[in-house]
Design a protein around this motif. Structure first.
Motif, PDB file in Angstrom:
ATOM      1  N   THR A 277       4.180 -14.370  -6.543  1.00  0.00           N
ATOM      2  CA  THR A 277       3.461 -14.796  -5.110  1.00  0.00           C
ATOM      3  C   THR A 277       1.939 -14.040  -5.418  1.00  0.00           C
ATOM      4  OG1 THR A 277       5.629 -14.765  -4.119  1.00  0.00           O
ATOM      5  CG2 THR A 277       3.518 -15.123  -2.953  1.00  0.00           C
ATOM      6  N   ILE A 278       2.084 -12.776  -5.602  1.00  0.00           N
ATOM      7  CA  ILE A 278       1.010 -12.281  -5.621  1.00  0.00           C
ATOM      8  C   ILE A 278       0.798 -11.460  -7.027  1.00  0.00           C
ATOM      9  CG2 ILE A 278      -0.629 -10.223  -4.712  1.00  0.00           C
ATOM     10  CD1 ILE A 278       1.127 -10.673  -2.084  1.00  0.00           C
ATOM     11  N   GLY A 279      -0.358 -11.945  -7.757  1.00  0.00           N
ATOM     12  CA  GLY A 279      -0.439 -11.287  -9.274  1.00  0.00           C
ATOM     13  C   GLY A 279      -0.712  -9.730  -9.258  1.00  0.00           C
ATOM     14  N   GLY A 280      -0.279  -9.218 -10.228  1.00  0.00           N
ATOM     15  CA  GLY A 280      -0.359  -7.767 -10.369  1.00  0.00           C
ATOM     16  C   GLY A 280      -1.537  -7.273 -11.436  1.00  0.00           C
ATOM     17  N   CYS A 281      -2.783  -7.928 -11.285  1.00  0.00           N
ATOM     18  CA  CYS A 281      -3.504  -7.408 -12.340  1.00  0.00           C
ATOM     19  C   CYS A 281      -4.798  -6.684 -11.553  1.00  0.00           C
ATOM     20  CB  CYS A 281      -4.192  -8.760 -13.230  1.00  0.00           C
ATOM     21  SG  CYS A 281      -3.181  -8.533 -14.950  1.00  0.00           S
ATOM     22  N   GLY A 282      -4.681  -6.567 -10.419  1.00  0.00           N
ATOM     23  CA  GLY A 282      -5.975  -6.078  -9.479  1.00  0.00           C
ATOM     24  C   GLY A 282      -7.130  -6.986  -9.692  1.00  0.00           C
ATOM     25  N   GLY A 283      -8.072  -6.581  -8.986  1.00  0.00           N
ATOM     26  CA  GLY A 283      -9.447  -7.199  -8.930  1.00  0.00           C
ATOM     27  C   GLY A 283     -10.169  -7.099 -10.165  1.00  0.00           C
TER      28      GLY A 283
END
Lengths: 139, 109
Positions: A133-139
Protein backbone atom coordinates in the motif's frame (compact mmCIF):
# COMPACT_ATOMS: atom_id res chain seq x y z
CA UNK A 1 -3.79 19.21 -35.28
CA UNK A 2 -6.36 16.70 -36.45
CA UNK A 3 -6.46 13.55 -34.39
CA UNK A 4 -7.74 10.57 -36.28
CA UNK A 5 -8.90 7.47 -34.54
CA UNK A 6 -5.69 5.72 -35.67
CA UNK A 7 -3.45 8.44 -34.20
CA UNK A 8 -5.23 8.27 -30.87
CA UNK A 9 -4.86 4.52 -30.74
CA UNK A 10 -1.15 4.75 -31.55
CA UNK A 11 -0.57 7.33 -28.84
CA UNK A 12 -2.39 5.20 -26.30
CA UNK A 13 -0.28 2.23 -27.31
CA UNK A 14 2.91 4.28 -26.95
CA UNK A 15 1.87 5.33 -23.46
CA UNK A 16 1.21 1.74 -22.49
CA UNK A 17 4.65 0.66 -23.72
CA UNK A 18 6.37 3.39 -21.73
CA UNK A 19 4.40 2.48 -18.62
CA UNK A 20 5.29 -1.18 -19.01
CA UNK A 21 9.01 -0.55 -19.57
CA UNK A 22 10.38 -0.39 -16.02
CA UNK A 23 9.09 -3.82 -15.05
CA UNK A 24 11.14 -5.84 -17.60
CA UNK A 25 14.22 -3.82 -16.64
CA UNK A 26 13.81 -4.77 -12.98
CA UNK A 27 13.01 -8.34 -13.92
CA UNK A 28 16.21 -8.56 -15.97
CA UNK A 29 18.29 -7.44 -12.97
CA UNK A 30 16.58 -10.10 -10.87
CA UNK A 31 17.23 -12.78 -13.50
CA UNK A 32 20.88 -11.74 -13.57
CA UNK A 33 21.14 -12.10 -9.81
CA UNK A 34 19.50 -15.52 -9.91
CA UNK A 35 21.85 -16.62 -12.70
CA UNK A 36 24.82 -15.36 -10.68
CA UNK A 37 23.64 -17.31 -7.64
CA UNK A 38 22.91 -20.54 -9.53
CA UNK A 39 25.79 -20.29 -11.98
CA UNK A 40 23.34 -20.36 -14.88
CA UNK A 41 21.42 -23.44 -13.79
CA UNK A 42 17.67 -23.12 -14.23
CA UNK A 43 16.11 -23.49 -10.76
CA UNK A 44 13.35 -26.06 -10.31
CA UNK A 45 10.26 -25.75 -8.15
CA UNK A 46 9.08 -27.46 -4.98
CA UNK A 47 10.99 -28.07 -1.79
CA UNK A 48 11.00 -24.41 -0.86
CA UNK A 49 8.31 -22.37 0.84
CA UNK A 50 8.24 -18.60 0.86
CA UNK A 51 5.77 -17.10 3.27
CA UNK A 52 4.92 -13.44 2.78
CA UNK A 53 1.75 -11.46 3.34
CA UNK A 54 -0.57 -11.01 0.35
CA UNK A 55 -1.08 -7.39 1.26
CA UNK A 56 1.48 -5.34 3.16
CA UNK A 57 0.20 -2.01 4.37
CA UNK A 58 3.67 -0.68 5.07
CA UNK A 59 6.42 -1.47 2.59
CA UNK A 60 9.04 -0.46 5.15
CA UNK A 61 8.71 -3.65 7.10
CA UNK A 62 7.25 -6.72 5.45
CA UNK A 63 7.67 -9.97 7.39
CA UNK A 64 8.82 -12.91 5.27
CA UNK A 65 9.84 -16.47 6.05
CA UNK A 66 11.63 -19.03 3.91
CA UNK A 67 11.72 -22.74 4.56
CA UNK A 68 13.80 -25.03 2.37
CA UNK A 69 14.66 -28.37 4.00
CA UNK A 70 18.15 -29.46 2.99
CA UNK A 71 19.21 -26.07 1.68
CA UNK A 72 22.78 -24.84 1.96
CA UNK A 73 21.92 -21.25 1.24
CA UNK A 74 18.88 -19.22 0.29
CA UNK A 75 18.86 -15.92 -1.57
CA UNK A 76 15.91 -13.51 -1.33
CA UNK A 77 15.20 -11.08 -4.16
CA UNK A 78 12.61 -8.35 -4.59
CA UNK A 79 12.04 -7.90 -8.31
CA UNK A 80 10.52 -4.42 -8.05
CA UNK A 81 13.09 -2.76 -5.77
CA UNK A 82 15.79 -0.40 -7.08
CA UNK A 83 18.29 -3.14 -6.21
CA UNK A 84 16.71 -6.59 -6.29
CA UNK A 85 19.01 -8.14 -3.67
CA UNK A 86 17.51 -8.48 -0.19
CA UNK A 87 19.43 -11.07 1.79
CA UNK A 88 21.39 -14.30 1.55
CA UNK A 89 21.10 -16.92 4.27
CA UNK A 90 23.95 -19.43 4.53
CA UNK A 91 23.17 -22.29 6.89
CA UNK A 92 25.99 -23.75 8.96
CA UNK A 93 26.40 -27.26 10.35
CA UNK A 94 24.44 -26.46 13.53
CA UNK A 95 21.39 -24.98 11.81
CA UNK A 96 18.43 -26.80 13.34
CA UNK A 97 16.21 -26.50 10.31
CA UNK A 98 16.58 -24.50 7.17
CA UNK A 99 14.05 -21.88 8.14
CA UNK A 100 14.73 -18.20 8.52
CA UNK A 101 12.52 -15.17 8.85
CA UNK A 102 13.22 -11.49 8.71
CA UNK A 103 11.61 -8.20 7.74
CA UNK A 104 12.24 -6.52 4.41
CA UNK A 105 11.57 -3.31 2.53
CA UNK A 106 9.49 -3.32 -0.65
CA UNK A 107 9.28 -0.29 -2.94
CA UNK A 108 5.86 -1.26 -4.26
CA UNK A 109 3.63 -4.13 -5.29
CA UNK A 110 5.90 -6.81 -6.69
CA UNK A 111 7.06 -10.41 -6.65
CA UNK A 112 9.36 -11.58 -3.88
CA UNK A 113 11.57 -14.43 -5.08
CA UNK A 114 13.49 -16.99 -3.03
CA UNK A 115 16.06 -19.32 -4.58
CA UNK A 116 17.63 -22.09 -2.53
CA UNK A 117 20.80 -24.02 -3.21
CA UNK A 118 20.37 -27.60 -2.08
CA UNK A 119 23.06 -29.83 -0.59
CA UNK A 120 23.22 -31.86 -3.84
CA UNK A 121 23.94 -28.72 -5.88
CA UNK A 122 20.49 -28.31 -7.39
CA UNK A 123 18.44 -25.13 -7.12
CA UNK A 124 14.79 -24.50 -6.37
CA UNK A 125 12.81 -21.32 -6.57
CA UNK A 126 9.60 -19.93 -5.13
CA UNK A 127 7.97 -16.56 -5.52
CA UNK A 128 5.01 -14.71 -4.13
CA UNK A 129 3.39 -11.45 -5.06
CA UNK A 130 3.05 -8.91 -2.27
CA UNK A 131 0.71 -5.96 -2.70
CA UNK A 132 2.19 -2.91 -1.02
CA UNK A 133 0.00 0.00 0.00
CA UNK A 134 2.79 2.43 0.97
CA UNK A 135 6.21 1.86 -0.58
CA UNK A 136 9.26 1.50 1.63
CA UNK A 137 12.00 3.36 -0.20
CA UNK A 138 11.52 6.82 1.26
CA UNK A 139 11.57 10.08 -0.62
CA UNK B 1 29.77 4.17 14.56
CA UNK B 2 26.05 4.44 14.27
CA UNK B 3 24.42 5.66 17.46
CA UNK B 4 22.44 3.67 19.95
CA UNK B 5 23.11 0.31 18.41
CA UNK B 6 21.83 -2.25 20.86
CA UNK B 7 21.63 -5.95 20.08
CA UNK B 8 18.84 -7.99 21.63
CA UNK B 9 18.83 -11.76 21.49
CA UNK B 10 16.39 -14.30 22.82
CA UNK B 11 17.72 -17.79 23.49
CA UNK B 12 16.25 -20.37 25.90
CA UNK B 13 18.36 -20.80 29.07
CA UNK B 14 18.20 -24.57 29.09
CA UNK B 15 17.55 -27.20 26.47
CA UNK B 16 17.38 -31.00 26.21
CA UNK B 17 20.33 -32.50 24.35
CA UNK B 18 19.77 -32.75 20.60
CA UNK B 19 16.79 -30.45 20.70
CA UNK B 20 16.18 -27.75 18.12
CA UNK B 21 15.66 -24.30 19.52
CA UNK B 22 14.40 -21.09 17.98
CA UNK B 23 16.58 -18.01 18.28
CA UNK B 24 15.33 -14.47 17.75
CA UNK B 25 17.69 -11.57 17.27
CA UNK B 26 17.08 -7.89 16.78
CA UNK B 27 19.53 -5.03 16.64
CA UNK B 28 18.57 -1.38 16.69
CA UNK B 29 20.06 0.17 13.60
CA UNK B 30 18.73 2.68 11.08
CA UNK B 31 19.80 0.68 8.00
CA UNK B 32 20.01 3.80 5.86
CA UNK B 33 19.38 2.40 2.39
CA UNK B 34 21.20 5.00 0.28
CA UNK B 35 17.95 5.63 -1.63
CA UNK B 36 16.51 8.35 0.56
CA UNK B 37 17.11 12.06 0.10
CA UNK B 38 17.27 14.77 2.73
CA UNK B 39 15.35 18.05 2.63
CA UNK B 40 17.79 19.61 0.15
CA UNK B 41 17.58 16.75 -2.30
CA UNK B 42 20.96 15.26 -1.41
CA UNK B 43 21.15 11.50 -1.23
CA UNK B 44 21.69 10.26 2.32
CA UNK B 45 24.64 7.87 2.07
CA UNK B 46 24.11 4.19 2.64
CA UNK B 47 24.88 2.96 6.14
CA UNK B 48 23.70 -0.54 6.93
CA UNK B 49 24.71 -3.70 8.69
CA UNK B 50 25.92 -5.89 5.86
CA UNK B 51 26.53 -9.21 7.59
CA UNK B 52 25.20 -11.14 10.56
CA UNK B 53 26.59 -14.39 11.87
CA UNK B 54 25.65 -16.76 14.67
CA UNK B 55 28.11 -19.36 15.95
CA UNK B 56 27.82 -21.91 18.72
CA UNK B 57 31.05 -23.14 20.35
CA UNK B 58 32.94 -22.05 17.23
CA UNK B 59 30.64 -23.82 14.79
CA UNK B 60 28.52 -21.81 12.42
CA UNK B 61 24.73 -21.79 12.73
CA UNK B 62 23.79 -19.14 10.19
CA UNK B 63 25.59 -16.51 8.16
CA UNK B 64 23.39 -13.83 6.61
CA UNK B 65 24.35 -11.25 4.00
CA UNK B 66 22.18 -8.16 4.32
CA UNK B 67 21.31 -5.73 1.54
CA UNK B 68 19.70 -2.29 1.89
CA UNK B 69 16.28 -3.91 1.43
CA UNK B 70 16.38 -5.24 4.99
CA UNK B 71 14.14 -3.19 7.26
CA UNK B 72 15.31 -0.83 9.96
CA UNK B 73 16.22 -2.67 13.18
CA UNK B 74 17.08 -5.94 11.41
CA UNK B 75 15.28 -8.91 12.91
CA UNK B 76 16.14 -12.55 12.33
CA UNK B 77 14.55 -15.72 13.53
CA UNK B 78 16.19 -19.07 12.89
CA UNK B 79 16.82 -22.45 14.50
CA UNK B 80 19.78 -24.32 15.91
CA UNK B 81 20.32 -27.88 17.07
CA UNK B 82 22.09 -28.08 20.42
CA UNK B 83 23.84 -31.19 21.72
CA UNK B 84 26.08 -29.68 24.42
CA UNK B 85 26.22 -26.73 26.79
CA UNK B 86 28.01 -23.74 25.43
CA UNK B 87 27.98 -20.18 24.23
CA UNK B 88 26.27 -18.55 21.33
CA UNK B 89 28.27 -15.80 19.66
CA UNK B 90 26.25 -13.30 17.64
CA UNK B 91 28.11 -10.81 15.47
CA UNK B 92 26.85 -7.94 13.34
CA UNK B 93 29.16 -6.17 10.86
CA UNK B 94 28.44 -2.53 10.07
CA UNK B 95 29.28 -0.77 6.78
CA UNK B 96 31.50 1.63 8.72
CA UNK B 97 33.65 -1.20 10.07
CA UNK B 98 32.08 -1.43 13.52
CA UNK B 99 31.37 -4.87 14.86
CA UNK B 100 28.60 -5.46 17.39
CA UNK B 101 28.74 -8.59 19.48
CA UNK B 102 26.49 -10.42 21.87
CA UNK B 103 26.92 -13.69 23.73
CA UNK B 104 24.40 -16.05 25.28
CA UNK B 105 25.02 -19.09 27.43
CA UNK B 106 22.89 -22.17 27.08
CA UNK B 107 22.91 -25.25 29.31
CA UNK B 108 21.93 -28.78 28.35
CA UNK B 109 19.80 -30.42 31.01
Amino acid sequence: MNLTRRDTLLMALGGAVVAALPMPVFAAATEDQIAEFTGGVEPGTGGITLTAPEIAENGNTVPIEVDAPGAVSIIILAAGNPNPGVATFNFGPLAGSHVASTRIRLAGTQDVVAVAKMADGSFVQASQEVKVTIGGCGG
Amino acid sequence: MAENVRPRVRVPATVAAGETITIKTLISHNMESGQRKDGDGNVIPRSIINRFTCDFNGQNVIDVTLEPAISRNPFFEFQATISESGTFQFTWYDDDGSVYEEQKEIAVE
